[in-house]
Design a protein around this motif. Structure first.
Motif, short mmCIF file in Angstrom:
data_model
loop_
_atom_site.label_atom_id
_atom_site.label_comp_id
_atom_site.label_asym_id
_atom_site.label_seq_id
_atom_site.Cartn_x
_atom_site.Cartn_y
_atom_site.Cartn_z
N ARG A 2 12.16 6.10 0.19
CA ARG A 2 12.88 4.92 -0.29
C ARG A 2 12.53 3.67 0.51
O ARG A 2 12.76 2.55 0.05
N SER A 3 11.99 3.86 1.70
CA SER A 3 11.79 2.75 2.62
C SER A 3 10.37 2.20 2.68
O SER A 3 10.15 1.08 3.17
N ILE A 4 9.38 2.95 2.20
CA ILE A 4 7.98 2.50 2.31
C ILE A 4 7.69 1.50 1.19
O ILE A 4 7.00 1.81 0.21
N TYR A 19 -2.66 -1.53 -7.92
CA TYR A 19 -1.40 -1.03 -8.47
C TYR A 19 -1.59 0.24 -9.32
O TYR A 19 -0.69 1.09 -9.37
N ARG A 20 -2.75 0.38 -9.92
CA ARG A 20 -3.03 1.64 -10.62
C ARG A 20 -3.15 2.78 -9.61
O ARG A 20 -2.62 3.88 -9.84
N ALA A 21 -3.83 2.52 -8.50
CA ALA A 21 -3.95 3.54 -7.46
C ALA A 21 -2.57 3.90 -6.91
O ALA A 21 -2.27 5.07 -6.66
N LYS A 22 -1.72 2.90 -6.76
CA LYS A 22 -0.37 3.15 -6.24
C LYS A 22 0.44 3.99 -7.22
O LYS A 22 1.10 4.96 -6.81
N ARG A 23 0.39 3.65 -8.48
CA ARG A 23 1.12 4.43 -9.48
C ARG A 23 0.66 5.89 -9.50
O ARG A 23 1.48 6.82 -9.55
N ASP A 24 -0.66 6.10 -9.47
CA ASP A 24 -1.19 7.45 -9.53
C ASP A 24 -0.88 8.24 -8.26
O ASP A 24 -0.65 9.45 -8.30
N ALA A 25 -0.88 7.55 -7.11
CA ALA A 25 -0.53 8.22 -5.85
C ALA A 25 0.91 8.70 -5.88
O ALA A 25 1.21 9.84 -5.50
N GLU A 26 1.80 7.84 -6.33
CA GLU A 26 3.22 8.22 -6.38
C GLU A 26 3.46 9.30 -7.43
O GLU A 26 4.27 10.21 -7.22
N ALA A 27 2.73 9.24 -8.55
CA ALA A 27 2.85 10.29 -9.57
C ALA A 27 2.36 11.63 -9.05
O ALA A 27 2.84 12.69 -9.47
N GLY A 38 2.82 12.64 -6.06
CA GLY A 38 3.76 13.16 -5.07
C GLY A 38 3.85 12.40 -3.77
O GLY A 38 4.55 12.83 -2.85
N ALA A 39 3.15 11.25 -3.64
CA ALA A 39 3.21 10.48 -2.40
C ALA A 39 4.63 9.98 -2.15
O ALA A 39 5.33 9.57 -3.07
N LEU A 40 5.04 10.02 -0.90
CA LEU A 40 6.33 9.43 -0.53
C LEU A 40 6.28 7.92 -0.68
O LEU A 40 7.29 7.28 -1.02
N GLY A 41 5.13 7.35 -0.41
CA GLY A 41 4.93 5.91 -0.53
C GLY A 41 3.47 5.59 -0.36
O GLY A 41 2.69 6.38 0.19
N PHE A 42 3.07 4.40 -0.83
CA PHE A 42 1.66 4.02 -0.85
C PHE A 42 1.58 2.53 -0.60
O PHE A 42 2.34 1.74 -1.18
N SER A 43 0.65 2.12 0.27
CA SER A 43 0.50 0.68 0.54
C SER A 43 -0.88 0.43 1.14
O SER A 43 -1.73 1.31 1.18
N ILE A 44 -1.07 -0.79 1.63
CA ILE A 44 -2.34 -1.23 2.20
C ILE A 44 -2.33 -0.97 3.70
O ILE A 44 -1.34 -1.24 4.39
N SER A 45 -3.43 -0.45 4.21
CA SER A 45 -3.56 -0.21 5.65
C SER A 45 -4.04 -1.49 6.32
O SER A 45 -5.14 -1.97 6.05
N GLY A 46 -3.22 -2.05 7.19
CA GLY A 46 -3.58 -3.28 7.86
C GLY A 46 -3.87 -4.38 6.87
O GLY A 46 -3.11 -4.61 5.92
N ALA A 47 -4.99 -5.06 7.07
CA ALA A 47 -5.38 -6.14 6.17
C ALA A 47 -6.14 -5.63 4.94
O ALA A 47 -6.51 -6.41 4.07
N GLY A 48 -6.38 -4.29 4.86
CA GLY A 48 -7.12 -3.72 3.76
C GLY A 48 -8.62 -3.77 4.04
O GLY A 48 -9.06 -4.28 5.06
N PRO A 49 -9.41 -3.21 3.14
CA PRO A 49 -9.06 -2.69 1.82
C PRO A 49 -8.57 -1.24 1.80
O PRO A 49 -8.18 -0.74 0.75
N SER A 50 -8.61 -0.56 2.96
CA SER A 50 -8.14 0.83 2.97
C SER A 50 -6.68 0.88 2.57
O SER A 50 -5.90 -0.02 2.87
N CYS A 51 -6.34 1.95 1.88
CA CYS A 51 -4.95 2.18 1.46
C CYS A 51 -4.51 3.52 2.01
O CYS A 51 -5.32 4.40 2.29
#
Length: 324
Positions: A229-231, A248-256, A258-271
């Motif tokens: 709930r917090s990420i 945002y497509r990558a984020k949706r698919d990650a959460e679908a 089973g990811a607890l949460g998904f975001s950008i690592s540092g300044a990116g582009p790694s997620c």
């Protein structure tokens, strides 16, 4: 001072995920791979020098005062009054540049730590923090410990104050895994910072503080639902996502998946995705990789538990004389 005990030492400094969604500049964690390696050895000629750099495609300077590893190591030697020691560094870059995985921090940490080990561990890991910070700052001018801290100490690190370097390690839940995907594009930290707003609505600040507090509590209590709930990042991610194709497509698919949460690592582009369990983390990594491959973007996937060790001597066990 601890007596010298070796003529050469090779160390590994891991990649790190900074910000962790809601902890902009104040939260980060170490992962298992990739990472940089540095060899430090005694030589007859007085002074610190960099003898060789590999894996950088000629991008990095051999001059000590222009190299993040060199700056960190030299700053340490100056502090100890040992600049006359003949020491040579070999820098082996095994991380992509501009990846959002703390490449500069890894080199700086490895440089300071390798020299400290070579001369007999006069300082603890935590005491090496300002020297590693100076090395990283020489690369991008920024002074924030959310990469250097976890790279040096391992685990999850919270920074109360970057100016004072007041940091604390947090416990990582036993079954918490990270899936990190690096798409093959480069985002300069300066560009990623310049895209952020100068003024932030109070409502967003309040929400971000709540998310950060919830994430810290979830980690401490091993409450995976609270972690999930917090990420959420309501400040940097909405602006930076435009630099990463199909974020945002990558984020949706990650959460679908089973990811607890998904975001950008540092300044990116790694997620990154935080996950409960290895199986879920590997499935999430595959799904995110597929999204980027369809862009098309070449990408690399790294799956590991939170790395509890941080920088360490290659080949030494976790309990082998590593004061913190």
């Amino acid at each position: 001072m601890v007596p010298e005990s070796r003529k050469e030492v090779r160390v590994f400094a891991p990649a790190t995920v900074a910000n962790v969604a809601c902890g902009y500049d104040v939260l980060g964690f170490a992962i298992g791979e990739p990472g940089d390696e540095i060899v430090a050895r005694y030589v007859d000629t007085p002074g610190l020098r960099i003898g060789k750099i590999t894996g950088d495609n000629g991008k990095l300077p051999l001059e000590v005062d222009r190299n993040t590893a060199g700056v960190a190591a030299l700053d340490l030697l100056r502090h100890l009054g040992m600049t006359d020691r003949g020491i040579e560094l070999e820098v082996h870059k095994k991380m992509p540049f501009g990846s959002g995985l703390g490449s500069s921090a890894a080199s700086a940490v490895a440089g300071a730590y390798a020299v400290n080990k070579l001369i007999g561990d006069p300082l603890t890991k935590k005491q090496l923090l300002p020297f590693a910070m100076a090395g990283e700052a020489s690369a991008d001018g920024a002074w924030h410990a959310d990469n250097v801290g976890p790279c040096l100490l391992g685990g999850i690190v919270f920074i109360r104050s970057n100016e004072e370097l007041d940091i604390a390690q947090l416990p990582a839940p036993g079954n918490l895994w990270a899936a990190v995907v690096h798409p093959e594009l480069e985002i300069l930290t300066k560009v990623a910072r310049d895209i952020l707003p100068k003024d932030i609505p109070l409502e967003n600040v309040t929400q971000q503080i709540g998310n950060l507090g919830g994430l810290l509590c979830g980690l401490i209590q091993e409450d995976y639902e609270l972690i999930s709930r917090s990420i959420h990042d309501v400040i940097a991610e909405p602006r930076r996502q435009k630099l990463i194709p199909e974020f945002y497509r990558a984020k949706r698919d990650a959460e679908a998946a089973g990811a607890l949460g998904f975001s950008i690592s540092g300044a990116g582009p790694s997620c990154f995705a935080l996950c409960e369990g290895e199986e879920t983390a590997r499935r999430v990594g595959q799904e995110v990789s597929r999204v980027f491959s369809e862009v098309p973007l070449e990408n690399q996937v790294f799956v590991s538990k939170i790395n509890p060790r941080g920088v360490h001597v290659v080949g030494e066990g976790a309990s082998a004389g590593d004061p913190s």
